[in-house]
Design a protein around this motif. Structure first.
Motif, PDB file in Angstrom:
ATOM      1  N   SER A  16       0.849  -1.198   0.000  1.00 32.89           N
ATOM      2  CA  SER A  16       0.000   0.000   0.000  1.00 32.89           C
ATOM      3  C   SER A  16       0.880   1.242   0.000  1.00 32.89           C
ATOM      4  N   LEU A  17       0.284   2.308  -0.451  1.00 31.11           N
ATOM      5  CA  LEU A  17       1.002   3.587  -0.446  1.00 31.11           C
ATOM      6  C   LEU A  17       1.186   4.039   1.000  1.00 31.11           C
ATOM      7  N   LYS A  21       2.538   9.662   1.675  1.00 30.69           N
ATOM      8  CA  LYS A  21       2.552   9.757   0.219  1.00 30.69           C
ATOM      9  C   LYS A  21       1.119   9.858  -0.318  1.00 30.69           C
ATOM     10  N   LEU A  22       0.235   9.049   0.295  1.00 34.66           N
ATOM     11  CA  LEU A  22      -1.158   9.043  -0.143  1.00 34.66           C
ATOM     12  C   LEU A  22      -1.796  10.419   0.072  1.00 34.66           C
ATOM     13  N   ILE A  25      -0.427  12.961  -2.446  1.00 31.54           N
ATOM     14  CA  ILE A  25      -1.003  12.835  -3.807  1.00 31.54           C
ATOM     15  C   ILE A  25      -2.420  13.396  -3.835  1.00 31.54           C
ATOM     16  N   LEU A  26      -3.197  13.067  -2.798  1.00 30.47           N
ATOM     17  CA  LEU A  26      -4.579  13.574  -2.757  1.00 30.47           C
ATOM     18  C   LEU A  26      -4.596  15.103  -2.711  1.00 30.47           C
ATOM     19  N   ARG A  28      -2.248  17.171  -3.744  1.00 29.91           N
ATOM     20  CA  ARG A  28      -1.817  17.715  -5.043  1.00 29.91           C
ATOM     21  C   ARG A  28      -2.911  17.550  -6.096  1.00 29.91           C
ATOM     22  N   GLY A  29      -3.648  16.458  -5.970  1.00 28.55           N
ATOM     23  CA  GLY A  29      -4.766  16.248  -6.895  1.00 28.55           C
ATOM     24  C   GLY A  29      -5.819  17.327  -6.733  1.00 28.55           C
ATOM     25  N   ARG A  30      -6.115  17.689  -5.484  1.00 24.14           N
ATOM     26  CA  ARG A  30      -7.120  18.735  -5.257  1.00 24.14           C
ATOM     27  C   ARG A  30      -6.640  20.071  -5.807  1.00 24.14           C
ATOM     28  N   ALA A  32      -4.514  20.426  -8.252  1.00 28.07           N
ATOM     29  CA  ALA A  32      -4.533  20.322  -9.723  1.00 28.07           C
ATOM     30  C   ALA A  32      -5.947  20.495 -10.256  1.00 28.07           C
ATOM     31  N   ALA A  33      -6.921  19.998  -9.487  1.00 32.00           N
ATOM     32  CA  ALA A  33      -8.308  20.133  -9.932  1.00 32.00           C
ATOM     33  C   ALA A  33      -8.730  21.591  -9.963  1.00 32.00           C
ATOM     34  N   GLY A  36      -6.348  23.389 -12.606  1.00 32.61           N
ATOM     35  CA  GLY A  36      -6.218  22.665 -13.868  1.00 32.61           C
ATOM     36  C   GLY A  36      -6.365  23.587 -15.067  1.00 32.61           C
ATOM     37  N   LYS A  38      -7.632  22.997 -17.890  1.00 29.02           N
ATOM     38  CA  LYS A  38      -8.989  22.924 -18.413  1.00 29.02           C
ATOM     39  C   LYS A  38      -9.700  21.786 -17.697  1.00 29.02           C
ATOM     40  N   THR A  39     -10.930  22.008 -17.450  1.00 27.18           N
ATOM     41  CA  THR A  39     -11.740  20.988 -16.800  1.00 27.18           C
ATOM     42  C   THR A  39     -12.853  20.606 -17.758  1.00 27.18           C
TER      43      THR A  39
END
Lengths: 244, 196
Positions: A16-17, A21-22, A25-26, A28-30, A32-33, A36, A38-39
């Motif tokens: 598992s991550l 790290k998990l 990533i979450l 950074r994902g938020r 990036a969203a 972003g 373009k969405t």
């Protein structure tokens, strides 16, 4: 659960991550969203709806039935060209005719009672003529409704007749369109045919075509402006009406 | 690289998932395990799942579901392999798939240490083992994800199981040979000590 499946499950469950790290990533994902470039929306899920297939099949059936109906409606099974020889043949064999009805309204009603179209009109030029007889002529299984009039009396004391034959346009093809009057001479007979609405009118006389001139629509016979439309013309005019 | 990129998320995969709405953390963990099945390398799998996750967030604002994540992850992995000119996947288009039984073997009888055995497989082989034996997907669902026919997937699973079985037997045979060799060494050593 098989031993192998358990081994695989245990192996991957143990992988598992790391929590940090998990979370990273979450996070950074938020970001990036939000930032972003373009969405775009997810592609719509394809839903396999049987109702759409059923509707398509129903539409195809309706179209097929409609097309068949149009073809049956516009194209009769018998050519109108079969009418003149049949009329000549009919009168050549001393036909059994119904007695003359002098009242033109009553004559019209009698024709309708025999199956003639309900909207038939006896042309104005024939209204004043004396009735001679009436009948129903079978033309290859289709009906033509006949009424005979005295066109003129000859020097020998006999009479010259003019005949009006009325038929349904759905029973015949090759019929004239609208105001067009088709004149034809055959075996000493003359014929003039035209169409009003869904009814085909044919004048016939055992004489040259000049004898028909006074009775033809151009010479004063009323021809309704309503044209008999072919299937394509009707479809086009229908679409134009819908567009309006 | 013979593997094909999936163009759209497989639909059947979602229907087979036990939890229709996993949390983001659960999604990410399952994505990591799938990446690990493809790469069999911990750090590489971390990088792969991170890049996939960020790509999806950047493009769609979120990660819709597991099927989307797996498809994107697989496509990215194939792209990376192409860039590195790595060829891991075998084409099974010409494989003899007519003799593949419909029902997959539940008891593959694979001996040996599973991590080591998986490490000797190709990515495509590890992938089907992961999807079938860990995720519980059927051959039909896997075929949608991989963009291959169901027969090809069934063939791949059977061949992989056979390969694992062979690898396990080889490993077990090697251990037995080593034990026998060790026994002889010990025996000879004892003989040296005991014989005056």
């Amino acid at each position: 659960m098989s031993d192998f499946r358990k081994q695989v499950r245990d192996h991957y469950d143990a992988q598992s991550l790391p929590a940090e790290k998990l979370e990273a990533i979450l996070a950074r994902g938020r970001e990036a969203a939000v930032e972003g470039e373009k969405t775009v929306e997810f592609p719509a899920t394809k839903k396999r709806s049987w109702a759409r297939y059923a509707a398509a099949i129903a539409a195809a059936i309706v179209l097929a039935l409609g097309g068949t109906w149009w073809m049956k409606r516009d194209v009769g099974e018998v050519s109108l060209a079969a009418l003149p020889p049949r009329v000549i043949e009919f009168f050549a064999k001393a036909p059994n005719l119904h007695e003359a009805i002098q009242d033109k309204t009553e004559l019209r009603n009698w024709l309708i009672s025999q199956g003639a179209p309900a909207d038939i009109k006896i042309p104005t030029s024939l209204q004043t003529l004396q009735s001679a007889a009436c009948s129903v002529v079978d033309v290859q299984g289709r009906k033509a409704y006949l009424s005979c009039y005295v066109r003129e009396k000859n020097s020998a004391g006999g009479v010259e007749l003019i005949h009006l034959l009325v038929a349904r346009s759905e029973d015949f093809y090759d019929q004239p369109r609208g105001r067009e009057v088709v004149v034809k001479e055959e075996d000493g007979w003359s014929f003039a045919s035209w169409t009003e609405g869904d009814t085909i009118y044919t004048l016939a006389t055992a004489a040259p075509k000049e004898k028909l001139e006074p009775f033809r629509p151009q010479a004063g016979l009323p021809v309704e402006k309503q044209r008999h439309l072919s299937g394509l013309e009707a479809a086009v005019s229908g679409m134009a009406a819908l567009a309006r | 690289m013979q593997a094909s990129r999936a163009e759209c998320p497989p639909l059947l995969l979602e229907s087979a998932l036990p939890d229709p709405a996993p949390t983001e953390a659960e999604l990410l963990q399952s994505g990591f395990r799938y990446a690990l099945a493809l790469t069999h390398h911990h750090e590489e799998a971390e990088d792969l799942v991170q890049e996939t996750w960020l790509n999806l967030c950047r493009r769609y604002g979120r990660v819709e579901n597991r099927a989307v994540l797996f498809t994107a992850l697989r496509n990215l992995y194939i792209d990376q392999c192409r860039r590195r000119k790595l060829v891991h996947f075998d084409s099974l288009d010409d494989a003899e798939i007519n003799e593949v039984p419909e029902v997959l073997v539940d008891e593959p009888c694979v001996k040996g240490e599973i991590a080591a055995l998986l490490g000797q497989l190709k990515p495509g082989e590890r992938e089907v083992i992961f999807l079938h034996y860990y995720q519980g997907h059927t051959a039909e669902e896997i075929s949608q994800l991989k963009g291959q026919s169901r027969g090809t997937v069934l063939s791949l699973i059977h061949r992989t199981i056979a390969k694992l079985r062979q690898l396990g037997e080889n490993a077990a045979g090697a251990v037995a040979r080593n034990q026998l060799l060790l026994f002889f060494v010990v025996l000879i050593s004892m003989a040296f000590f005991l014989i005056p």
